[in-house]
Design a protein around this motif. Structure first.
Motif, short mmCIF file in Angstrom:
data_model
loop_
_atom_site.label_atom_id
_atom_site.label_comp_id
_atom_site.label_asym_id
_atom_site.label_seq_id
_atom_site.Cartn_x
_atom_site.Cartn_y
_atom_site.Cartn_z
N MET A 5 1.73 -18.29 -26.69
CA MET A 5 2.77 -17.69 -25.87
C MET A 5 2.20 -17.33 -24.50
O MET A 5 1.10 -16.82 -24.40
N SER A 6 2.95 -17.64 -23.45
CA SER A 6 2.49 -17.37 -22.10
C SER A 6 2.48 -15.87 -21.82
O SER A 6 3.23 -15.10 -22.40
N PHE A 7 1.61 -15.51 -20.92
CA PHE A 7 1.49 -14.14 -20.44
C PHE A 7 2.57 -13.95 -19.38
O PHE A 7 2.65 -14.70 -18.41
N CYS A 8 3.41 -12.94 -19.54
CA CYS A 8 4.59 -12.77 -18.68
C CYS A 8 4.30 -11.79 -17.54
O CYS A 8 3.80 -10.69 -17.79
N VAL A 9 4.61 -12.20 -16.32
CA VAL A 9 4.32 -11.38 -15.16
C VAL A 9 5.55 -11.27 -14.26
O VAL A 9 6.45 -12.11 -14.30
N ALA A 10 5.56 -10.22 -13.46
CA ALA A 10 6.50 -10.06 -12.37
C ALA A 10 5.71 -10.08 -11.07
O ALA A 10 4.61 -9.53 -10.99
N VAL A 11 6.27 -10.71 -10.05
CA VAL A 11 5.62 -10.79 -8.75
C VAL A 11 6.43 -9.96 -7.75
O VAL A 11 7.65 -10.11 -7.66
N LEU A 12 5.74 -9.10 -7.02
CA LEU A 12 6.36 -8.29 -5.97
C LEU A 12 5.95 -8.82 -4.61
O LEU A 12 4.77 -9.11 -4.38
N LEU A 13 6.92 -8.96 -3.70
CA LEU A 13 6.59 -9.46 -2.36
C LEU A 13 7.57 -8.89 -1.34
O LEU A 13 8.65 -8.41 -1.67
N SER A 14 7.16 -9.01 -0.08
CA SER A 14 8.01 -8.56 1.02
C SER A 14 8.22 -9.64 2.08
O SER A 14 9.02 -9.43 2.99
N ALA A 69 -4.56 -12.97 -17.72
CA ALA A 69 -3.75 -13.53 -18.81
C ALA A 69 -4.60 -13.83 -20.04
O ALA A 69 -4.12 -13.71 -21.17
N GLN A 70 -5.84 -14.22 -19.82
CA GLN A 70 -6.74 -14.55 -20.92
C GLN A 70 -7.39 -13.32 -21.54
O GLN A 70 -8.14 -13.44 -22.51
N GLY A 71 -7.15 -12.15 -21.00
CA GLY A 71 -7.76 -10.93 -21.51
C GLY A 71 -9.25 -10.86 -21.24
O GLY A 71 -9.99 -10.22 -22.00
N ARG A 72 -9.70 -11.44 -20.12
CA ARG A 72 -11.13 -11.53 -19.85
C ARG A 72 -11.63 -10.51 -18.83
O ARG A 72 -12.79 -10.58 -18.42
N LEU A 88 2.75 -16.34 -3.84
CA LEU A 88 3.64 -16.67 -4.95
C LEU A 88 3.66 -18.17 -5.16
O LEU A 88 3.57 -18.65 -6.31
N GLN A 89 3.76 -18.94 -4.07
CA GLN A 89 3.81 -20.39 -4.21
C GLN A 89 2.55 -20.93 -4.86
O GLN A 89 2.60 -21.87 -5.66
N SER A 90 1.40 -20.34 -4.53
CA SER A 90 0.15 -20.79 -5.17
C SER A 90 0.17 -20.53 -6.67
O SER A 90 -0.35 -21.34 -7.46
N LEU A 91 0.79 -19.44 -7.09
CA LEU A 91 0.92 -19.15 -8.51
C LEU A 91 1.90 -20.12 -9.17
O LEU A 91 1.64 -20.62 -10.28
N ILE A 92 3.01 -20.40 -8.50
CA ILE A 92 3.97 -21.36 -9.03
C ILE A 92 3.33 -22.73 -9.17
O ILE A 92 3.45 -23.41 -10.21
N ASP A 93 2.61 -23.17 -8.14
CA ASP A 93 1.97 -24.49 -8.17
C ASP A 93 0.95 -24.58 -9.29
O ASP A 93 0.87 -25.60 -10.00
N ALA A 94 0.14 -23.52 -9.45
CA ALA A 94 -0.87 -23.54 -10.51
C ALA A 94 -0.23 -23.55 -11.89
O ALA A 94 -0.72 -24.20 -12.82
N THR A 95 0.89 -22.85 -12.03
CA THR A 95 1.61 -22.84 -13.30
C THR A 95 2.18 -24.22 -13.60
O THR A 95 2.04 -24.74 -14.72
N GLN A 96 2.80 -24.83 -12.61
CA GLN A 96 3.41 -26.14 -12.81
C GLN A 96 2.36 -27.22 -13.06
O GLN A 96 2.64 -28.22 -13.74
N ALA A 97 1.14 -27.01 -12.55
CA ALA A 97 0.05 -27.96 -12.78
C ALA A 97 -0.63 -27.75 -14.11
O ALA A 97 -1.54 -28.51 -14.47
N GLY A 98 -0.22 -26.74 -14.86
CA GLY A 98 -0.82 -26.47 -16.15
C GLY A 98 -2.16 -25.77 -16.09
O GLY A 98 -2.87 -25.69 -17.09
N LYS A 99 -2.49 -25.20 -14.92
CA LYS A 99 -3.76 -24.50 -14.77
C LYS A 99 -3.65 -23.00 -15.04
O LYS A 99 -4.65 -22.34 -15.31
N LEU A 100 -2.44 -22.48 -14.92
CA LEU A 100 -2.23 -21.04 -15.03
C LEU A 100 -1.27 -20.77 -16.18
O LEU A 100 -0.11 -21.22 -16.16
N ASP A 101 -1.76 -20.04 -17.18
CA ASP A 101 -0.99 -19.81 -18.41
C ASP A 101 -0.15 -18.54 -18.31
O ASP A 101 -0.36 -17.58 -19.05
N VAL A 102 0.78 -18.53 -17.36
CA VAL A 102 1.66 -17.38 -17.22
C VAL A 102 3.11 -17.85 -17.10
O VAL A 102 3.39 -18.99 -16.73
#
Length: 226
Positions: free
Chosen positions: A1-10, A187-190, A16-30
């Motif tokens: 199960m993925s680690f669930c996060v909320a992103v805050l920005l102004s 997310a990995q608890g490390r 945020l885009q870097s997180l989205i890109d890493a998630t879509q590339a399968g590198k970020l398990d959130v």
């Protein structure tokens, strides 16, 4: 199960885009459950909508205190079942109301090598001071601005001709590398906080020294998949 996060920005939401890109590339398990902004015109909200991520706008001007504002944010974040909060250019000081709701689960990125040059003008302050190296820092958030335990830092050279804009651009591309890495470790608890220090479990002992064609940089702890 993925680690669930909320992103805050102004603002623009490039981190945020870097997180989205890493998630879509399968590198970020959130699973980014929510993008929340205090500004309705923040471009980061559009980035979220394009990625199919729920958004919310909570204007701080509608609340009489920071604590009331954070109480409403906590309610919305919990409603979206996020386990952690990732601040990506959120220009508000967080109170213990939010910190206590997500203990040791609130991260921030700052465009300077903390503890030097905290605050909203970190890049410009560093350039004006004449530093020879600058960079960015991902840290846990505590009750003081830009103060919490440091997770990872990236270092770039600074030059006499630099101002806040040119130095900030050099730093920004490194922000996009180290923030997904720090979020993945969370997310990995490390990540273990030991006083002022953060231990990254099973991390390498030598920093990453890289040149991506746009200039040399160093990252410690070393990058893994980013």
């Amino acid at each position: 199960m993925s680690f669930c996060v909320a992103v805050l920005l102004s603002g623009s939401g490039s981190n945020l885009q870097s997180l989205i890109d890493a998630t879509q590339a399968g590198k970020l398990d959130v699973d980014i459950r929510l993008v929340l902004s205090n500004k309705p015109d923040a471009y980061g909200l559009e980035r979220a909508r394009k990625a199919g991520i729920p958004t919310a706008v909570v204007s701080h001007t509608d609340f009489s205190s920071r604590e009331e504002y954070d109480t409403e944010m906590v309610r919305i974040i919990r409603e979206h079942q996020a386990e952690a909060v990732i601040m990506a250019g959120f220009m508000r000081i967080i109170t213990p109301v939010l910190l206590n709701a997500f203990p040791n689960k609130v991260l921030n990125i700052h465009p300077a090598l903390l503890p030097s040059f905290p605050g909203v003008h970190g890049q410009g302050d560093a350039a004006d001071h004449g530093v020879r190296f600058s960079g960015c820092t991902v840290h846990f958030v505590d009750a003081k601005m830009d103060n919490g335990p440091i997770i990872i830092q990236a270092v770039v050279p600074a030059f006499n001709k630099d101002d806040g804009e040119s130095l900030g651009a050099r730093i920004l591309r490194l922000e996009h590398r180290i923030y997904p890495q720090a979020v993945q470790w969370l997310a990995q608890g490390r990540l273990e906080i030991q006083g002022r220090k953060v231990v990254v479990l099973d991390a390498g002992n030598q920093p990453s020294v890289c040149d991506d064609g746009q200039g040399a940089y160093m990252v410690n702890p070393p990058l893994e998949d980013f």
